[in-house]
Design a protein around this motif. Structure first.
Motif, PDB file in Angstrom:
ATOM      1  N   LEU A 299       0.870  -1.181   0.000  1.00 34.06           N
ATOM      2  CA  LEU A 299       0.000   0.000   0.000  1.00 34.06           C
ATOM      3  C   LEU A 299       0.905   1.230   0.000  1.00 34.06           C
ATOM      4  N   PRO A 300       1.227   1.751  -1.180  1.00 36.78           N
ATOM      5  CA  PRO A 300       2.255   2.792  -1.264  1.00 36.78           C
ATOM      6  C   PRO A 300       1.874   4.120  -0.638  1.00 36.78           C
ATOM      7  N   GLU A 301       0.572   4.443  -0.575  1.00 34.84           N
ATOM      8  CA  GLU A 301       0.145   5.756  -0.114  1.00 34.84           C
ATOM      9  C   GLU A 301      -1.272   5.650   0.430  1.00 34.84           C
ATOM     10  N   PRO A 302      -1.738   6.667   1.194  1.00 30.84           N
ATOM     11  CA  PRO A 302      -3.112   6.641   1.683  1.00 30.84           C
ATOM     12  C   PRO A 302      -4.108   6.491   0.541  1.00 30.84           C
ATOM     13  N   VAL A 303      -5.232   5.870   0.849  1.00 31.76           N
ATOM     14  CA  VAL A 303      -6.215   5.527  -0.175  1.00 31.76           C
ATOM     15  C   VAL A 303      -6.671   6.755  -0.954  1.00 31.76           C
ATOM     16  N   ALA A 304      -7.061   7.826  -0.255  1.00 33.96           N
ATOM     17  CA  ALA A 304      -7.552   9.023  -0.942  1.00 33.96           C
ATOM     18  C   ALA A 304      -6.476   9.634  -1.836  1.00 33.96           C
ATOM     19  N   ASP A 305      -5.224   9.610  -1.378  1.00 38.42           N
ATOM     20  CA  ASP A 305      -4.128  10.140  -2.199  1.00 38.42           C
ATOM     21  C   ASP A 305      -3.955   9.302  -3.472  1.00 38.42           C
ATOM     22  N   ALA A 306      -4.101   7.989  -3.328  1.00 37.65           N
ATOM     23  CA  ALA A 306      -3.976   7.113  -4.494  1.00 37.65           C
ATOM     24  C   ALA A 306      -5.063   7.437  -5.513  1.00 37.65           C
ATOM     25  N   PHE A 307      -6.286   7.628  -5.033  1.00 39.81           N
ATOM     26  CA  PHE A 307      -7.370   7.933  -5.956  1.00 39.81           C
ATOM     27  C   PHE A 307      -7.169   9.290  -6.616  1.00 39.81           C
ATOM     28  N   ALA A 308      -6.645  10.246  -5.856  1.00 42.74           N
ATOM     29  CA  ALA A 308      -6.390  11.575  -6.428  1.00 42.74           C
ATOM     30  C   ALA A 308      -5.361  11.492  -7.550  1.00 42.74           C
ATOM     31  N   ARG A 309      -4.443  10.528  -7.476  1.00 39.18           N
ATOM     32  CA  ARG A 309      -3.432  10.352  -8.530  1.00 39.18           C
ATOM     33  C   ARG A 309      -3.924   9.465  -9.672  1.00 39.18           C
ATOM     34  N   GLY A 310      -5.145   8.933  -9.530  1.00 40.38           N
ATOM     35  CA  GLY A 310      -5.695   8.122 -10.603  1.00 40.38           C
ATOM     36  C   GLY A 310      -5.525   6.633 -10.442  1.00 40.38           C
ATOM     37  N   VAL A 311      -5.000   6.167  -9.308  1.00 38.81           N
ATOM     38  CA  VAL A 311      -4.896   4.726  -9.074  1.00 38.81           C
ATOM     39  C   VAL A 311      -6.313   4.139  -9.032  1.00 38.81           C
ATOM     40  N   GLY A 312      -6.515   3.042  -9.707  1.00 38.49           N
ATOM     41  CA  GLY A 312      -7.837   2.412  -9.738  1.00 38.49           C
ATOM     42  C   GLY A 312      -8.845   3.124 -10.612  1.00 38.49           C
ATOM     43  N   SER A 313      -8.387   4.077 -11.410  1.00 39.23           N
ATOM     44  CA  SER A 313      -9.324   4.915 -12.166  1.00 39.23           C
ATOM     45  C   SER A 313     -10.061   4.161 -13.259  1.00 39.23           C
ATOM     46  N   GLY A 314      -9.547   3.011 -13.661  1.00 37.08           N
ATOM     47  CA  GLY A 314     -10.214   2.269 -14.717  1.00 37.08           C
ATOM     48  C   GLY A 314     -11.349   1.383 -14.235  1.00 37.08           C
ATOM     49  N   LYS A 315     -11.553   1.317 -12.926  1.00 31.74           N
ATOM     50  CA  LYS A 315     -12.566   0.419 -12.367  1.00 31.74           C
ATOM     51  C   LYS A 315     -13.753   1.222 -11.834  1.00 31.74           C
ATOM     52  N   GLN A 316     -14.948   0.779 -12.146  1.00 33.97           N
ATOM     53  CA  GLN A 316     -16.160   1.463 -11.704  1.00 33.97           C
ATOM     54  C   GLN A 316     -16.385   1.207 -10.213  1.00 33.97           C
ATOM     55  N   LEU A 317     -16.997   2.191  -9.563  1.00 37.64           N
ATOM     56  CA  LEU A 317     -17.154   2.157  -8.106  1.00 37.64           C
ATOM     57  C   LEU A 317     -18.527   2.670  -7.712  1.00 37.64           C
ATOM     58  N   VAL A 318     -19.200   1.933  -6.848  1.00 35.03           N
ATOM     59  CA  VAL A 318     -20.403   2.403  -6.147  1.00 35.03           C
ATOM     60  C   VAL A 318     -20.044   2.487  -4.680  1.00 35.03           C
ATOM     61  N   LEU A 319     -20.326   3.623  -4.061  1.00 36.75           N
ATOM     62  CA  LEU A 319     -20.044   3.740  -2.628  1.00 36.75           C
ATOM     63  C   LEU A 319     -21.032   4.672  -1.960  1.00 36.75           C
ATOM     64  N   GLY A 320     -21.177   4.507  -0.647  1.00 40.25           N
ATOM     65  CA  GLY A 320     -22.069   5.344   0.122  1.00 40.25           C
ATOM     66  C   GLY A 320     -22.115   4.887   1.559  1.00 40.25           C
ATOM     67  N   ALA A 321     -23.095   5.403   2.298  1.00 36.43           N
ATOM     68  CA  ALA A 321     -23.178   5.142   3.732  1.00 36.43           C
ATOM     69  C   ALA A 321     -24.625   5.278   4.172  1.00 36.43           C
ATOM     70  N   THR A 322     -24.906   4.807   5.369  1.00 32.46           N
ATOM     71  CA  THR A 322     -26.196   5.118   5.981  1.00 32.46           C
ATOM     72  C   THR A 322     -26.133   6.542   6.533  1.00 32.46           C
ATOM     73  N   ASP A 323     -27.273   7.153   6.706  1.00 35.17           N
ATOM     74  CA  ASP A 323     -27.295   8.561   7.117  1.00 35.17           C
ATOM     75  C   ASP A 323     -26.819   8.778   8.543  1.00 35.17           C
ATOM     76  N   ASN A 324     -26.980   7.784   9.402  1.00 37.21           N
ATOM     77  CA  ASN A 324     -26.702   7.985  10.831  1.00 37.21           C
ATOM     78  C   ASN A 324     -25.902   6.821  11.394  1.00 37.21           C
ATOM     79  N   GLU A 325     -24.822   6.469  10.722  1.00 38.08           N
ATOM     80  CA  GLU A 325     -24.035   5.279  11.035  1.00 38.08           C
ATOM     81  C   GLU A 325     -23.810   5.066  12.539  1.00 38.08           C
ATOM     82  N   PHE A 326     -23.146   6.024  13.176  1.00 33.32           N
ATOM     83  CA  PHE A 326     -22.696   5.849  14.556  1.00 33.32           C
ATOM     84  C   PHE A 326     -23.407   6.766  15.552  1.00 33.32           C
ATOM     85  N   ASN A 327     -24.503   7.390  15.152  1.00 34.84           N
ATOM     86  CA  ASN A 327     -25.207   8.266  16.095  1.00 34.84           C
ATOM     87  C   ASN A 327     -25.590   7.525  17.363  1.00 34.84           C
ATOM     88  N   MET A 328     -25.889   6.247  17.240  1.00 36.44           N
ATOM     89  CA  MET A 328     -26.371   5.464  18.377  1.00 36.44           C
ATOM     90  C   MET A 328     -25.326   5.282  19.466  1.00 36.44           C
TER      91      MET A 328
END
Length: 500
Positions: A299-328
């Motif tokens: 893992l050469p660099e933090p995930v967000a930095d890798a994406f900013a440089r285009g690592v993994g750019s050829g692969k489609q991605l779906v991502l998201g979260a629940t609205d209140n993950e840890f409120n409880m």
């Protein structure tokens, strides 16, 4: 255990034949080892492909699960603990066992649990519904906690990432014999599992092992190597051993579990009062103690930095979260915090005064405890999702953003893990009522599960891809909808200029 039923399905693998369970419309092959048991000399080593066996191996029971941590006892998802040494296994659910011409799309699922707990043997992760819809499904086990991620002086870093990669290699080599298409593999995971698939997307050496990514409530680790070394040395010192494979290997599982918990949650100073907010502040501000390490190699660099440089750019991605993950998690402090302004406490998380005030003002009418819980949710999950979508919108294959907004009638809010029985379309499974109430809406499961199937099979979940102008997000609710600027409420937490 031997199966004499002549209708039991058998499939050949690179290590030998396996005999599974025939079910209505599909077959299950459970506990197939993809690696040698990680014990003895292999405990802190890179995983080794499992040796060949003779005859037919029964694959009718889930394999042993790694590190049985306390979190497994309180998780909202039923995740059984199974004793044994051979903890590196895959479970394959398929509607077409032995049909190499079927070439069905494949879902490989990595479980969550904060990288220290969880189990692939959950009934919620059964692939029956995906099989019904033409998707071969694989669930994976991997080394957890210190065994999987802890720094050891003479051992490879990120052993758990190597476990994921070897499991995916097993899928590439074998899934065709279970009716799957190794050229159409979607990796998915929730919580730490979501962090796992994002991490794999940022690992250049893993790029050939999968084709697209579904990230559910992904929490990344990005632990710096020097900090990982500090934690590893501290654990060894607490155990009275050298931080080497020879020194650590004699420590049994229960001892390691106790030591890794002590490193992750140091005791308060003698005579001091325990601060109920301290664990949350540490979690939201400093991240996880045990998780993927930015080692400069795998893992050469933090995930967000890798994406900013285009690592993994050829692969489609779906991502998201629940609205209140840890409120409880902070709900118990509701009364104690009632008279305390939220903005003042938010500065403890490292927010500047202006940002803390702006965030509190953006949540009018909510209690201080709820604002703090929402901040932890946003900081750990929702900001991550929006940031990654924004970075990828500039230089990558399509990215789709979503929110799960339907509130739990038992826990309140769209809490962590609530979306999982909808994703796997298993609303009748055990303990679903604890989190989703007695009558969870099947129409919502049809939408959430259907979007996942559409993405896995066609590469498009069915709503507008994210772009920097509209920032569209699908909001899963009753009814569901697509919103522009669907994550606008977290933009105040982004660095200036990070969002359009």
């Amino acid at each position: 255990m031997s199966i004499e039923n002549e209708t039991a399905p058998e499939v050949g693998t690179t290590a030998g034949r396996v005999r599974g369970l025939q079910r209505v419309g599909s077959a299950a092959f459970l506990g197939i080892p993809f690696a040698e048991p990680p014990v003895g000399d292999l405990r802190f080593a890179a995983p080794v492909p499992h040796r060949a066996w003779s005859g037919v191996r029964d694959a009718v029971e889930y394999g042993a699960t790694p590190q049985r941590a306390a979190l497994a006892e309180v998780t909202l998802i039923p995740e059984p603990s199974i004793a044994g040494e051979s903890t590196l296994n895959v479970n394959v659910f398929t509607p077409a066992p032995g049909d190499e011409d079927a070439r069905l799309p494949v879902l490989v699922y990595i479980h969550g649990g904060g990288f220290v707990a969880g189990s692939p043997a959950s009934p919620w992760y059964d692939g029956a519904a995906f099989n019904r819809d033409g998707v071969v499904t694989v669930s994976v086990s991997y080394r957890l906690g210190f065994d999987g991620f802890g720094w050891v002086e003479d051992a490879p870093n990120n052993r758990a990432i190597l476990d994921w990669m070897l499991a995916l290699t097993w899928v590439q080599d074998n899934i065709g014999r279970f009716g799957g298409d190794p050229g159409r593999v979607t990796i998915a995971g929730q919580s730490a599992g979501g962090g796992a698939v994002l991490t794999l997307l940022a690992v250049p050496a893993a790029a050939h092992l999968f084709h697209q990514v579904l990230c559910i409530s992904g929490a990344t680790s990005d632990l710096p190597l020097d900090q990982a070394e500090e934690f590893g040395r501290r654990l060894a010192a607490l155990g009275g051993v050298e931080p080497t494979r020879a020194g650590l290997s004699p420590l049994d599982e229960s001892t390691i579990l106790g030591l890794q918990a002590a490193v992750a949650s140091p005791l308060p100073e003698p005579g001091g009062d325990a601060d109920p907010l301290a664990p949350l502040v540490a979690l939201a501000s400093g991240g996880l103690t045990w998780g993927p390490v930015v080692d400069g190699e795998l893992l050469p660099e933090p995930v967000a930095d890798a994406f900013a440089r285009g690592v993994g750019s050829g692969k489609q991605l779906v991502l998201g979260a629940t609205d209140n993950e840890f409120n409880m998690v902070i709900a118990a402090q509701e009364e104690a915090l009632a008279a305390v302004p939220a903005a003042g406490i938010l500065t403890r998380f490292g927010l500047p005064d202006e940002t803390a005030t702006a965030y509190a003002d953006a949540h009018p009418g909510r209690t201080t405890a709820d604002v703090l819980g929402q901040y932890v949710t946003d900081r750990m999950f929702r900001v991550t999702a929006l940031t990654i979508a924004t970075e990828r919108a500039r230089n990558a294959a399509p990215t789709w953003l979503y929110r799960f907004a339907w509130p739990s009638p038992t826990i309140g809010g769209a809490c962590h893990c609530l979306d999982m029985p909808f994703l796997f379309d298993c609303l009748g499974s055990e303990r679903v009522g604890n989190i989703a109430g007695p009558n969870p809406p099947q129409s919502l499961a049809d939408e959430v599960h259907g979007a996942a199937v559409a993405f896995i099979t066609t590469g498009d979940p069915g709503w507008t891809p994210f772009d920097e102008a509209a920032q569209s997000a699908r909001v899963f609710d009753v009814p569901s909808r697509t919103e522009e600027h669907g994550y606008a409420d977290v933009e105040v937490l982004l660095p200036a200029g990070a969002a359009a």
